[in-house]
Design a protein around this motif. Sequence first.
Motif, PDB file in Angstrom:
ATOM      1  N   PHE A   7       1.001  -1.234  -0.136  1.00  0.00           N
ATOM      2  CA  PHE A   7       0.068   0.033   0.073  1.00  0.00           C
ATOM      3  C   PHE A   7       0.662   1.244   0.111  1.00  0.00           C
ATOM      4  N   TYR A   8       0.109   2.254  -0.188  1.00  0.00           N
ATOM      5  CA  TYR A   8       0.790   3.704  -0.174  1.00  0.00           C
ATOM      6  C   TYR A   8      -0.584   4.453   0.732  1.00  0.00           C
ATOM      7  N   SER A   9      -0.007   5.335   1.667  1.00  0.00           N
ATOM      8  CA  SER A   9      -0.972   6.096   2.299  1.00  0.00           C
ATOM      9  C   SER A   9      -0.690   7.199   2.703  1.00  0.00           C
ATOM     10  N   THR A  10      -1.317   8.201   2.614  1.00  0.00           N
ATOM     11  CA  THR A  10      -0.941   9.788   2.916  1.00  0.00           C
ATOM     12  C   THR A  10      -1.301   9.837   4.285  1.00  0.00           C
ATOM     13  N   TYR A  11      -2.540   9.695   4.948  1.00  0.00           N
ATOM     14  CA  TYR A  11      -2.869  10.223   6.084  1.00  0.00           C
ATOM     15  C   TYR A  11      -3.212   8.643   7.151  1.00  0.00           C
ATOM     16  N   GLY A  12      -3.299   7.783   6.440  1.00  0.00           N
ATOM     17  CA  GLY A  12      -3.548   6.578   7.424  1.00  0.00           C
ATOM     18  C   GLY A  12      -4.642   5.658   7.091  1.00  0.00           C
ATOM     19  N   HIS A  13      -5.694   6.176   6.244  1.00  0.00           N
ATOM     20  CA  HIS A  13      -6.653   5.516   5.706  1.00  0.00           C
ATOM     21  C   HIS A  13      -6.693   4.621   4.892  1.00  0.00           C
ATOM     22  N   VAL A  14      -5.627   4.415   3.961  1.00  0.00           N
ATOM     23  CA  VAL A  14      -5.453   3.081   3.081  1.00  0.00           C
ATOM     24  C   VAL A  14      -4.637   2.153   4.075  1.00  0.00           C
ATOM     25  N   TRP A  15      -3.782   2.535   4.891  1.00  0.00           N
ATOM     26  CA  TRP A  15      -3.034   1.793   5.875  1.00  0.00           C
ATOM     27  C   TRP A  15      -4.086   1.076   6.817  1.00  0.00           C
ATOM     28  N   LYS A  16      -5.096   1.482   7.175  1.00  0.00           N
ATOM     29  CA  LYS A  16      -6.141   0.757   8.231  1.00  0.00           C
ATOM     30  C   LYS A  16      -6.713  -0.177   7.275  1.00  0.00           C
ATOM     31  N   LEU A  17      -7.100   0.186   5.835  1.00  0.00           N
ATOM     32  CA  LEU A  17      -7.617  -0.962   5.162  1.00  0.00           C
ATOM     33  C   LEU A  17      -6.734  -2.253   4.904  1.00  0.00           C
ATOM     34  N   ALA A  18      -5.260  -1.781   4.734  1.00  0.00           N
ATOM     35  CA  ALA A  18      -4.472  -2.666   4.582  1.00  0.00           C
ATOM     36  C   ALA A  18      -4.182  -3.825   5.573  1.00  0.00           C
TER      37      ALA A  18
END
Length: 204
Positions: A7-18
């Motif tokens: 993943f790439y995440s700017t503010y953490g949203h994609v990281w939480k999905l990851a």
Amino acid sequence: MKTLVLFYSTYGHVWKLAEAVAEGARQVAGNEVLVKRVPETLPKELLDQIGATGAQQAFAHVPVATPDELKEYDAIILGTPTRYGNMCGQIQAYLDSTGGLWATGALVGKVGGGFVSTATQHGGQETTLRAVHTALLHHGMVIVGLPYAWQGQMGHEEVTGGTPYGASTVAGGQGERQPSENELEGARFQGKFTAEVARKQAAK
């Protein structure tokens, strides 16, 4: 069997999905699941300016994946924020560096998919996921989305992400909204389903 949630995440949203995608993939017995990120391409000065530096500290411990290691996995699930209806530049740059894998067919037959975050409900979730799919198809990968067997994307009682192309979340214009439990459940479903398909594919 090995699954990579990248993943790439700017503010953490994609990281939480990851993390949720990985949680679902780990439900498949014997599946080694790794969560990794792609390299940052923006200068620190710009990250500071947009308020991303502090948010990214939460997942700074997550290792960066090298392009060459992709051939080690049976399944690869990519997470990206949307940029004008497309993948973010960081994910695109990473994929652009996989030409050597494409030239040797190293990813042919592997299973892949995507998940995404947008600021609004109509901010390009599906077009971004289709862009991810296009890149994976050029590598000869088998695409897995988020089927309607997951009923969480059928409701309209609340604002929610979730598309047949992949799990998603709505972050809000200022990044103020975090992934809901429904959105996280969709990510878990996709992770588990992708790993199950990868297992069947590997057994052929």
